[in-house]
Design an enzyme around this catalytic site. Structure first.
Site, PDB file in Angstrom:
ATOM      1  N   ASP A  72      -1.646  -0.523   6.128  1.00 49.61           N
ATOM      2  CA  ASP A  72      -1.811   0.166   7.407  1.00 49.61           C
ATOM      3  C   ASP A  72      -3.254   0.313   7.839  1.00 49.61           C
ATOM      4  O   ASP A  72      -3.545   1.036   8.793  1.00 49.61           O
ATOM      5  CB  ASP A  72      -1.180   1.560   7.324  1.00 49.61           C
ATOM      6  CG  ASP A  72      -1.950   2.481   6.382  1.00 49.61           C
ATOM      7  OD1 ASP A  72      -2.281   2.036   5.257  1.00 49.61           O
ATOM      8  OD2 ASP A  72      -2.227   3.630   6.768  1.00 49.61           O
TER       9      ASP A  72
ATOM     10  N   ASP B 202      -0.150   5.164   0.852  1.00 50.50           N
ATOM     11  CA  ASP B 202      -0.412   6.178   1.874  1.00 50.50           C
ATOM     12  C   ASP B 202      -0.465   5.545   3.258  1.00 50.50           C
ATOM     13  O   ASP B 202      -1.235   4.621   3.506  1.00 50.50           O
ATOM     14  CB  ASP B 202      -1.731   6.895   1.575  1.00 50.50           C
ATOM     15  CG  ASP B 202      -1.645   7.745   0.331  1.00 50.50           C
ATOM     16  OD1 ASP B 202      -0.959   8.773   0.366  1.00 50.50           O
ATOM     17  OD2 ASP B 202      -2.258   7.370  -0.690  1.00 50.50           O
TER      18      ASP B 202
ATOM     19  N   ASP C 124       0.873  -1.157   0.000  1.00 47.70           N
ATOM     20  CA  ASP C 124       0.000   0.000   0.000  1.00 47.70           C
ATOM     21  C   ASP C 124       0.922   1.222   0.000  1.00 47.70           C
ATOM     22  O   ASP C 124       2.133   1.099   0.239  1.00 47.70           O
ATOM     23  CB  ASP C 124      -0.877  -0.042   1.258  1.00 47.70           C
ATOM     24  CG  ASP C 124      -1.665   1.224   1.459  1.00 47.70           C
ATOM     25  OD1 ASP C 124      -2.361   1.640   0.519  1.00 47.70           O
ATOM     26  OD2 ASP C 124      -1.563   1.808   2.559  1.00 47.70           O
TER      27      ASP C 124
END
Length: 209
Positions: free
Chosen positions: A160, A11, A9
């Site tokens: 995250d 961001d 991922d």
């Protein structure tokens, strides 16, 4: 076990974009007609999954693509304000040097991802799947695994947020949770990650048995 393919991922995992996200959130909320949040409320919302956050903000699902496009556009105009987390550059180079294949699956645009990474780090990634809905990552993860010709058991999606764990599970790959992103690690542990990384330097464990 070690992994032959690490899918990231962007961001909150590679890029420290949460402060920028908070700084423009109310601008986007006003544009698309959902609730503003204070800095304290933004911190509280980090403990919830995306669907719960959308309900609390009064954001119907059909507005999510509009809000996402607004964020992507604002970020494109401000990529110099988005740093990578400390140590990410060295870790990516080390993983590549160890023979781990690198890929990105992100709801952000490929243009933004490449601008923040810079040309040298961007070149380390063999596959980019970007710009999908935050709820549409599983299909893109499967596509990356197929294109990389790596068995799913040897692929790891690193993210995250709880939706990243959900996407990895649907795609049939392991999930690695980072402790420095949008969601606190306590929330990610509820999703049952196969790996947990406390600092960016811990990502080097991906290449180790």
């Amino acid at each position: 076990m070690s992994y032959r393919l690490a899918i990231f991922d962007f961001d909150g995992t590679l890029a420290d974009s949460f402060p920028f996200f908070v700084s423009v959130f109310n601008q986007i909320a006003d544009r698309h007609g959902f609730r503003r949040v204070s800095a304290e409320q933004a911190e509280t919302l980090r403990h919830h999954d995306s669907r719960t956050i959308m309900r609390q903000l009064g954001m119907p699902a059909w507005k999510l693509p509009l809000a996402s496009r607004s964020f992507i556009g604002l970020m494109r105009e401000n990529t110099t304000r988005i740093p990578l987390f400390e140590g990410v550059d060295a870790v990516l180079q080390a993983l590549d040097g160890a023979g781990v294949r690198l890929a990105i699956v992100s709801s952000n645009s490929e243009q933004n991802v490449r601008l923040v990474l810079g040309p040298q780090l961007s070149a380390l990634f063999g596959h980019y799947e970007c710009g999908m809905s935050v709820f549409g990552k599983a299909t893109r993860i499967r596509k990356v695994v197929e294109r990389a010709a790596v068995p799913p058991a040897q692929a790891l999606y690193v993210g995250d947020q709880a939706m990243d764990a959900e996407a990895a599970r649907k795609a049939g790959v392991a999930f690695g949770a980072v402790s420095w992103g949008y969601a606190p690690i306590e929330a990610l542990r509820r999703a049952g990650p196969q790996r947990e990384f406390g600092t960016p330097a811990d990502l080097l464990q991906i290449a180790r048995p």
